[in-house]
Design a protein around this motif. Structure first.
Motif, short mmCIF file in Angstrom:
data_model
loop_
_atom_site.label_atom_id
_atom_site.label_comp_id
_atom_site.label_asym_id
_atom_site.label_seq_id
_atom_site.Cartn_x
_atom_site.Cartn_y
_atom_site.Cartn_z
N LEU A 23 0.76 -1.20 -0.10
CA LEU A 23 -0.11 -0.29 0.13
C LEU A 23 0.99 1.21 0.03
N GLY A 24 1.94 1.29 -0.72
CA GLY A 24 2.90 2.28 -0.76
C GLY A 24 2.22 3.35 -1.19
N GLY A 25 2.67 4.54 -0.44
CA GLY A 25 2.16 5.91 -0.76
C GLY A 25 0.88 6.42 -0.49
N MET A 26 0.12 5.39 0.27
CA MET A 26 -1.32 5.50 0.70
C MET A 26 -1.62 6.19 1.90
N LEU A 27 -2.48 7.04 2.08
CA LEU A 27 -2.66 7.42 3.35
C LEU A 27 -3.44 6.28 4.23
N ALA A 28 -3.03 5.88 5.59
CA ALA A 28 -3.55 4.84 6.44
C ALA A 28 -3.68 5.19 7.62
N LEU A 29 -4.43 4.54 8.42
CA LEU A 29 -3.90 4.55 9.90
C LEU A 29 -2.74 3.95 10.43
N PRO A 30 -1.97 4.33 11.47
CA PRO A 30 -0.83 4.06 11.88
C PRO A 30 -0.95 2.57 12.09
N ASP A 31 0.20 1.77 11.91
CA ASP A 31 0.20 0.21 12.32
C ASP A 31 1.24 -0.18 13.21
N SER A 32 1.63 1.09 13.86
CA SER A 32 2.45 0.98 15.21
C SER A 32 1.99 2.05 16.25
N PRO A 33 2.12 1.80 17.53
CA PRO A 33 1.34 2.70 18.32
C PRO A 33 1.89 4.26 18.49
N ALA A 67 -11.38 -2.71 19.19
CA ALA A 67 -12.43 -2.42 18.42
C ALA A 67 -12.89 -3.32 17.29
N GLY A 68 -12.32 -4.49 17.40
CA GLY A 68 -12.56 -5.55 16.57
C GLY A 68 -11.59 -5.83 15.38
N SER A 69 -11.81 -6.72 14.54
CA SER A 69 -10.65 -6.82 13.46
C SER A 69 -11.32 -6.99 12.01
N VAL A 70 -10.52 -7.04 11.26
CA VAL A 70 -10.79 -6.91 9.74
C VAL A 70 -9.90 -7.95 9.13
N ASP A 71 -10.85 -8.94 8.05
CA ASP A 71 -9.83 -9.91 7.54
C ASP A 71 -9.89 -9.34 5.82
N LEU A 101 -8.52 6.33 1.60
CA LEU A 101 -8.04 5.30 2.12
C LEU A 101 -8.00 3.95 1.52
N PRO A 102 -7.20 3.09 1.43
CA PRO A 102 -7.26 1.97 0.68
C PRO A 102 -8.26 0.85 1.40
N THR A 103 -8.79 -0.04 0.67
CA THR A 103 -9.95 -0.83 1.25
C THR A 103 -9.63 -1.43 2.50
N LEU A 104 -8.49 -2.04 2.76
CA LEU A 104 -8.19 -2.54 4.26
C LEU A 104 -8.41 -1.61 5.21
N PHE A 105 -7.89 -0.16 5.26
CA PHE A 105 -8.03 0.85 6.23
C PHE A 105 -9.19 1.53 6.14
N ALA A 106 -10.11 1.62 5.02
CA ALA A 106 -11.44 2.04 4.91
C ALA A 106 -12.44 1.13 5.74
N LYS A 107 -11.93 -0.28 5.84
CA LYS A 107 -12.87 -1.18 6.56
C LYS A 107 -12.55 -0.97 7.89
N LEU A 108 -11.18 -0.59 8.50
CA LEU A 108 -10.83 -0.50 9.85
C LEU A 108 -11.45 0.86 10.30
N ALA A 109 -11.48 1.80 9.26
CA ALA A 109 -12.09 3.09 9.66
C ALA A 109 -13.53 3.13 10.33
N MET A 110 -14.38 2.10 9.58
CA MET A 110 -15.63 1.88 10.06
C MET A 110 -15.63 1.50 11.34
N ARG A 111 -14.65 0.60 11.61
CA ARG A 111 -14.59 0.01 13.07
C ARG A 111 -14.40 1.01 13.97
N GLY A 112 -13.56 2.07 13.66
CA GLY A 112 -13.31 3.04 14.58
C GLY A 112 -14.60 3.98 14.46
N LEU A 113 -14.93 4.15 13.65
CA LEU A 113 -16.15 5.16 13.43
C LEU A 113 -17.18 4.61 14.60
N SER A 114 -17.41 3.42 14.37
CA SER A 114 -18.61 2.68 15.46
C SER A 114 -17.89 2.81 16.78
#
Length: 335
Positions: free
Chosen positions: A255-265, A274-278, A314-327
């Motif tokens: 996912l190079g060059g894309m905006l995303a949620l951090p993957d380290s704290p 807040a759940g997980s995404v496959d 956001l790429p699809t993976l992080f868009a799915k995770l963002a939905m978890r975050g919004l919930s």
């Protein structure tokens, strides 16, 4: 047989070809930019998925010169959700090379096209044939399937690819190579499908060795697929004053060059699950867990309004995770 089969295919295509936004119609001259853009987008992606992206790109950047001048982040954001993000990086690199090295005009021969970023043998042949009418042998997955059935190729992929290309070469006409390439794509997509090919409507049924054998779906012969490895990871939703922390991923890599949620704290906090995404990538499957927290600290990164994350690209993976975050966010505010 090759000449007769090619003629039958072209007659079928003249009547039944798909109307697609990147195809020239009614005697129009093909636009190499639109041909190239569509071929890059269609790599490992369906026509249905590509259409809205193609229309958005060509409305925003109607020429290769306009695309070359675009900001990287804008192009990556417009590409978000289409997947295989290295294509978007190569798209920009190629557009800029065409402008810098070829005065904004795509080369019309395969050899020179292949020197451009992101253009491999198939894409170079497809552009040369479709955009410039050159006789070129364009072999993608659809063509592999059609030709392997037409000649009942017993060798197993990927080892059979050289043989399939040689057989395809016997079919490509001297004139109308662009229509032939597109006809093969349409045939593989609509009729000579991986499962349950519609032989009753195929213009090549009378020439097809696999149909004569009675089991065309057994071709092409493929090795058994290896199971994809499974990985796990964690993403972090950090919120401050109604905004969420995003990061720009490194230019190279997943996912190079894309905006995303951090993957380290990003900091020490009271992180809440807040759940997980496959999600399945080309070479592996990933389960990513989302941890959420709020902070008042000033953390370096891109703070994006939580209510406008659908505009972040956001790429699809992080868009799915963002939905978890919004919930999680909604539940927290309702508590």
């Amino acid at each position: 047989m090759p000449v007769d089969a090619s003629s039958a295919l072209l007659c079928w295509y003249a009547v039944d070809k798909r109307r697609l936004p990147w195809r020239a119609e009614g005697g129009e001259t093909p636009d190499p930019y639109r041909v190239w853009l569509s071929e890059i987008m269609l790599q490992q992606t369906t026509v249905a998925a590509v259409k809205p992206y193609f229309e958005k790109f060509t409305a925003t950047w109607p020429t290769v010169t306009a695309l070359a001048a675009a900001e990287d982040g804008e192009v990556m954001r417009a590409w978000a959700g289409l997947g295989y993000y290295a294509r978007a990086r190569n798209l920009l690199a190629c557009a800029r090379a065409v402008v810098a090295e070829h005065a904004g005009r795509f080369p019309d021969d395969e050899a020179t096209l292949r020197k451009l970023p992101g253009i491999g043998p198939y894409t170079a042949a497809a552009i040369a044939a479709i955009a410039f009418g050159r006789r070129a042998v364009a072999v993608d997955g659809n063509v592999e399937r059609v030709v392997s059935r037409l000649f009942a190729v017993k060798e197993m992929l990927p080892g059979a690819r050289g043989r399939i290309r040689e057989l395809t070469d016997t079919l490509v006409p001297e004139e109308g190579a662009g229509d032939f390439a597109q006809a093969m794509m349409d045939l593989g997509s609509a009729i000579c499908t991986p499962r349950n090919p519609d032989c009753g409507h195929c213009p090549l049924t009378g020439y097809c060795a696999a149909h004569a054998e009675g089991d065309p779906a057994r071709y092409p012969v493929k090795a058994p697929k290896a199971a994809k490895p499974h990985r796990v990871g964690t993403a972090y939703w950090l919120e401050r004053d109604g905004k969420v922390l995003l990061v720009r991923r490194p230019a190279r890599g997943l996912l190079g060059g894309m905006l995303a949620l951090p993957d380290s704290p990003p900091l020490t906090a009271d992180w809440q699950a807040a759940g997980s995404v496959d999600h399945v990538f080309t070479h592996f499957a990933l389960t990513m867990t989302l941890l959420c927290a709020e902070t008042s600290q000033d953390v370096e990164g891109i703070w994006w309004p939580a209510g406008q994350l659908d505009e972040a690209g956001l790429p699809t993976l992080f868009a799915k995770l963002a939905m978890r975050g919004l919930s999680w966010r909604s539940l927290r505010r309702a508590a």
